[in-house]
Design an enzyme around this catalytic site. Sequence first.
Site, PDB file in Angstrom:
ATOM      1  N   HIS A 133       0.879  -1.176   0.000  1.00 57.10           N
ATOM      2  CA  HIS A 133       0.000   0.000   0.000  1.00 57.10           C
ATOM      3  C   HIS A 133       0.918   1.228   0.000  1.00 57.10           C
ATOM      4  O   HIS A 133       2.039   1.162   0.510  1.00 57.10           O
ATOM      5  CB  HIS A 133      -0.841  -0.051   1.278  1.00 57.10           C
ATOM      6  CG  HIS A 133      -1.885   1.011   1.390  1.00 57.10           C
ATOM      7  ND1 HIS A 133      -1.613   2.283   1.822  1.00 57.10           N
ATOM      8  CD2 HIS A 133      -3.225   0.983   1.135  1.00 57.10           C
ATOM      9  CE1 HIS A 133      -2.741   2.994   1.839  1.00 57.10           C
ATOM     10  NE2 HIS A 133      -3.733   2.228   1.423  1.00 57.10           N
ATOM     11  N   ASP A 210       3.178  -4.582   8.058  1.00 50.65           N
ATOM     12  CA  ASP A 210       1.966  -3.778   7.928  1.00 50.65           C
ATOM     13  C   ASP A 210       0.782  -4.745   8.024  1.00 50.65           C
ATOM     14  O   ASP A 210       0.485  -5.465   7.079  1.00 50.65           O
ATOM     15  CB  ASP A 210       2.000  -3.041   6.585  1.00 50.65           C
ATOM     16  CG  ASP A 210       0.690  -2.323   6.284  1.00 50.65           C
ATOM     17  OD1 ASP A 210      -0.258  -2.425   7.092  1.00 50.65           O
ATOM     18  OD2 ASP A 210       0.614  -1.660   5.233  1.00 50.65           O
ATOM     19  N   GLN A 213      -4.436  -5.153   6.953  1.00 53.55           N
ATOM     20  CA  GLN A 213      -5.455  -6.058   6.399  1.00 53.55           C
ATOM     21  C   GLN A 213      -5.451  -7.431   7.064  1.00 53.55           C
ATOM     22  O   GLN A 213      -6.349  -8.229   6.809  1.00 53.55           O
ATOM     23  CB  GLN A 213      -5.242  -6.248   4.887  1.00 53.55           C
ATOM     24  CG  GLN A 213      -5.399  -4.983   4.078  1.00 53.55           C
ATOM     25  CD  GLN A 213      -6.832  -4.435   4.081  1.00 53.55           C
ATOM     26  OE1 GLN A 213      -7.796  -5.140   4.386  1.00 53.55           O
ATOM     27  NE2 GLN A 213      -6.961  -3.165   3.744  1.00 53.55           N
ATOM     28  N   LYS A 236     -10.376  -0.712  10.657  1.00 47.41           N
ATOM     29  CA  LYS A 236     -10.523  -1.909   9.812  1.00 47.41           C
ATOM     30  C   LYS A 236     -10.832  -3.151  10.648  1.00 47.41           C
ATOM     31  O   LYS A 236     -11.121  -4.209  10.103  1.00 47.41           O
ATOM     32  CB  LYS A 236      -9.256  -2.136   8.986  1.00 47.41           C
ATOM     33  CG  LYS A 236      -9.011  -1.048   7.932  1.00 47.41           C
ATOM     34  CD  LYS A 236      -7.897  -1.443   7.000  1.00 47.41           C
ATOM     35  CE  LYS A 236      -7.224  -0.274   6.316  1.00 47.41           C
ATOM     36  NZ  LYS A 236      -7.972   0.272   5.192  1.00 47.41           N
ATOM     37  N   CYS A 374      -4.798   2.570  -3.680  1.00 43.28           N
ATOM     38  CA  CYS A 374      -3.532   3.053  -3.089  1.00 43.28           C
ATOM     39  C   CYS A 374      -2.405   2.053  -3.294  1.00 43.28           C
ATOM     40  O   CYS A 374      -1.534   1.884  -2.419  1.00 43.28           O
ATOM     41  CB  CYS A 374      -3.681   3.379  -1.608  1.00 43.28           C
ATOM     42  SG  CYS A 374      -4.901   4.629  -1.273  1.00 43.28           S
TER      43      CYS A 374
HETATM   44  N1  7TS Z   1      -1.700  -0.709   4.737  1.00 42.64           N
HETATM   45  C1  7TS Z   1      -2.591  -1.477   4.082  1.00 42.64           C
HETATM   46  C2  7TS Z   1      -2.208  -2.852   3.654  1.00 42.64           C
HETATM   47  C3  7TS Z   1      -3.868  -0.967   3.804  1.00 42.64           C
HETATM   48  O1  7TS Z   1      -4.744  -1.716   3.158  1.00 42.64           O
HETATM   49  C4  7TS Z   1      -4.191   0.348   4.227  1.00 42.64           C
HETATM   50  C5  7TS Z   1      -5.517   0.970   3.901  1.00 42.64           C
HETATM   51  C6  7TS Z   1      -3.228   1.069   4.938  1.00 42.64           C
HETATM   52  C7  7TS Z   1      -1.989   0.515   5.167  1.00 42.64           C
HETATM   53  C8  7TS Z   1      -3.504   2.425   5.473  1.00 42.64           C
HETATM   54  O2  7TS Z   1      -4.445   2.386   6.496  1.00 42.64           O
HETATM   55  P1  7TS Z   1      -4.969   3.716   7.174  1.00 42.64           P
HETATM   56  O3  7TS Z   1      -6.043   3.262   8.091  1.00 42.64           O
HETATM   57  O4  7TS Z   1      -3.829   4.351   7.876  1.00 42.64           O
HETATM   58  O5  7TS Z   1      -5.501   4.583   6.055  1.00 42.64           O
HETATM   59  N2  7TS Z   1      -6.179   0.391   2.809  1.00 42.64           N
HETATM   60  C9  7TS Z   1      -7.303   0.898   2.228  1.00 42.64           C
HETATM   61  C10 7TS Z   1      -7.954   0.237   1.182  1.00 42.64           C
HETATM   62  O6  7TS Z   1      -7.614  -0.822   0.689  1.00 42.64           O
HETATM   63  N3  7TS Z   1      -9.017   0.978   0.815  1.00 42.64           N
HETATM   64  O7  7TS Z   1      -9.059   2.067   1.576  1.00 42.64           O
HETATM   65  C11 7TS Z   1      -7.996   2.034   2.459  1.00 42.64           C
END
Ligand code: 7TS
Length: 416
Positions: A133, A210, A213, A236, A374
């Site tokens: 990401h 990371d 997910q 999430k 992203c």
């Molecule tokens: N890493 C992964 C693997 C992600 O899927 C996401 C967000 C992030 C980091 C960042 O997370 P945040 O909560 O700090 O924004 N992924 C997604 C997505 O797949 N659709 O919207 C956000």
Amino acid sequence: MINTIPDTKKKFNVEDVRKDFPILKRLVNGKPLVYLDNAATSQKPQAVIAALNQYYTFDNANIHRGLYFLSELATDQYETARLKVKEFINALSASEIIFVRGATEAINLVASTLCRAKFFNSGDEVIITHMEHHANIVPWQLITDRKQIKLKVIPINDAGEVDLDAYQSLITEKTKLVSVLHISNTLGTINPVKKIIEIAHSKGIPVLVDGAQSVPHLKVDVQELDADFYVFSGHKVFGPTGVGVLYGKTEFLEMMPPYQGGGSMIRTVTFEKTTFDDLPGKFEAGTPNIAGAIGLGAAIDYMNQFDRNELTDYENTLLIYATEKLLGVEGLKIIGNAKDKASVISFVIDGIHPYDIGTIIDTDGIAIRTGHHCTQPIMDRFKIPATSRASFSFYNTKEEIDKLVMGLIKVKKMFA
Ligand code: 7TS
């Protein structure tokens, strides 16, 4: 033999679980909501909403300062949430759990403070994968601007799996850190992070995982993985937005300087010199997201009612069912066919732009994400501009997958 250990876990039943998520009862465009964008954010159970309501209605006060009843109550709830996170990912100590805004902030914190700790020298290398990401690409680029650090990328195959041989050959004596995602938000691939960590550690290299997910889909044990850093976002995993977790081994967190300065993170301040608080306070400057942490604690309690393996197994049945049904749609191709995969399916349909798919099926109340998610390097790797992505949680059903497929057939007819 009769099992004499009482089963304290609640038996998973999707219809019961759906009743816990009030939003799933709402209509969108006059149709029952079919929410298939769980990789972007999950929905919230009533228990989490109630915890936020309780905090703001009855318990609100700032923490770590007041000697009065409410401040002590709020502090206790915030620190209890930290303990819940510690248990949830099996950290060694609660002081290794830093509350941050989310996975993005956690990675930026690590990149920035490792850099300021002079952990990197010019010419050092950070290894990531081709499926990261942007949150695990851009923070490293920001520090490479300052330090001339080289970003090296583990290639992925056509199925969307990392090439472990290539990974091993990328490691040199200049490699200072490996930073990889556990589950791909676009491809659904579950990466062999334990193996990746073992290989890095055999050369003395620390690893950041990371877990944005993975925590929603799998039981995670940071000690068993031996991850040096593990990050995830509260929103999430059925918790509120604006709160997330950085787990770090004490030896690294101790070595890193504070990320931000301000109240709460200090021991003494004079105009000449400031001394910093111990972990985890050192990394939590200012008033934190108190309600968010408490809400995340409630989300963890919610998940803990169930045997997590049962939830994962159920999501797997959804993945298998959806894969089969989607492949029945003529001209549909799934991007990401890893052997080890979570319930995230990206797909393209010949001759139809994902944006058209997303917009048309929204009229039937079906929410999926369309775009590059992203992960622009993945789009380049598969030579596509975008995908449509359906990502399932344990509250989704096979009937909802059928509705998605019917929606796609409708889209195809419109474009025929
Ligand atoms: N890493 C992964 C693997 C992600 O899927 C996401 C967000 C992030 C980091 C960042 O997370 P945040 O909560 O700090 O924004 N992924 C997604 C997505 O797949 N659709 O919207 C956000």
